[in-house]
Write a protein that holds these residues in place. Structure first.
Motif: not given
Length: 313
Positions: A84-85, A88, A108, A110-111, A114, A175
Motif C-alpha cells: 500500500s505504501a 501511494v 487497499d 481505504d489506504t 488520501s 481492506g
C-alpha cells in the motif's frame, strides 16, 4: 500620554491588518487549499495496479495496454507489488508526471483514498478498476459484480454438498473492496444455508492459501467445501487438500487459466469468470473519453458467470 496610547493602538491595528491580509494571501495561494484549479494534463494515462504477481492483474494490464495502443495514447503502468505504501508513492509520481487520467486498482481501498483525493483536488480524472476507492468521489468505477459472483459460487457449493454442510472461506486481502464484496456475497448465502466453521484471510496468494488450508484442515477435519475469494488461493487450498487425501469441493473466483485447467481435470469444482482484459480495456477507453471532455457513467459493470466442468470449454 494619551497621544502615545493612541499611536500604539493605531500601530497594533495596522499590524493586525497586515498579518490578517498576509494570512489571507497564503490561504488563497497555498497548494493545499483543496481547490481544483486549472489542471492541464499531458494527455497520458497512468495505471497503478495492485500487483502483477497474479495472473488476473497481468491480464488486466494486457487488456489496458492493447486498448492504449489501439487508441494511440500513452499508458504508464506502475506495479505496487501488493504494498500500500508503495502504491501511494507510485500514484504521487504519476500525478507529478501530469497524467490526465489516473486508473487505480487499489491494494487497499481505504489506504489509497488520501492520495486519490489529492489527485482529484488537482484536477486529475480518476477511474477505479476491479476494486473501489473508498470515501472519494471519482469519475468512474469499472468492476465485476463481486457480490453476485460470490453468491453464484456459494449457491453452487450448496447444490453440491447440501444445506447444513460444514464449509470454510479463504478471504482475500483485508481492506480490498473485492475481498469485502466477495465475502459479503459468500455470507449472504452461507450464513443461511451452510455451517461456516473457518474463515481466514490468505491475501489472494497461492502459497498462503495452501498454508491457511492446512491449518483449517487440522482444526476441522470434516470440512466438505471451500470458497476461496480468488483462484490463486483456491489452487493453494487444493494442494493442501490433496496432501490430506480428503475429498472437498473447492470453488474459486477469477477463472484464470490454471483454474480452468484444474476444472477440466476434475480437481477444482468451479470458479467465477470475470473478464480482466475487458476491465483493463474498458478503463483505458473510458479514460480516453474523459480526456476528450465526455461525460462518462459513474459505474460500468462487467459481467460474471459460473464456470464448471460443463462449460469450461
Amino acid at each position: 500620554m494619551k497621544s502615545i496610547k493612541k499611536l500604539l493602538a493605531l500601530f497594533v491595528s495596522a499590524a493586525t491588518l497586515i498579518v490578517s491580509s498576509g494570512c489571507a494571501l497564503i490561504t488563497i495561494d497555498g497548494e493545499d487549499n483543496g481547490m481544483t484549479g486549472d489542471y492541464e494534463g499531458n494527455g497520458s494515462i497512468g495505471l497503478s495496479v495492485s500487483t502483477q504477481n497474479n495472473p488476473f492483474f497481468v491480464t488486466l494490464v494486457e487488456g489496458a495496454k492493447a486498448a492504449a495502443e489501439e487508441k494511440g495514447v500513452q499508458l504508464v503502468v506502475v506495479d505496487a507489488g501488493d504494498d500500500s505504501a508503495k502504491q501511494v508513492s507510485d500514484i504521487e509520481d504519476l500525478i507529478a508526471k501530469n497524467v490526465s487520467v489516473l486508473i487505480v486498482n487499489p491494494v487497499d481501498s481505504d489506504t489509497v483514498s488520501s492520495v486519490v483525493q489529492d489527485a482529484v483536488n488537482k484536477g486529475v480524472k480518476v477511474i477505479s478498476a476491479d476494486r473501489a476507492v473508498n470515501g472519494v468521489e471519482i469519475d468512474c468505477q469499472i468492476a465485476s459484480d463481486n457480490v453476485l459472483g460470490a453468491e453464484l459460487a456459494t449457491q453452487y457449493i450448496v447444490d453440491q454438498v447440501g444445506e447444513g454442510a460444514k464449509v470454510a472461506e479463504l478471504q482475500g486481502t483485508s481492506g480490498a473492496s473485492a475481498a469485502i464484496d466477495r465475502g459479503k456475497g459468500f455470507h449472504n448465502i452461507a450464513d443461511e444455508k451452510l455451517e461456516v466453521v473457518a474463515s481466514q484471510p490468505a491475501d489472494f496468494d497461492r502459497t498462503k492459501g495452501m498454508t491457511v488450508m492446512e491449518n483449517m484442515l487440522q482444526a476441522n477435519g470434516d470440512i466438505k467445501a471451500v470458497f476461496a475469494a480468488n483462484d490463486e488461493m483456491a489452487l493453494g487450498a487444493m494442494e493442501a487438500i490433496a496432501a490430506s487425501r480428503k475429498k472437498i469441493v473447492v470453488v474459486g473466483f477469477d477463472a484464470t487459466d490454471d483454474a480452468i485447467s484444474s476444472i477440466k481435470d476434475g480437481r477444482m469444482a468451479a470458479t467465477i469468470a470475470q473478464q480482466p482484459d475487458l476491465i483493463g480495456a474498458t478503463a483505458v477507453n473510458t479514460a480516453v473519453r474523459l480526456i476528450g471532455g465526455e461525460t462518462v457513467e459513474k459505474s460500468i459493470p462487467v459481467e460474471v458467470t459460473l464456470v464448471t466442468a460443463e462449460n469450461a470449454g
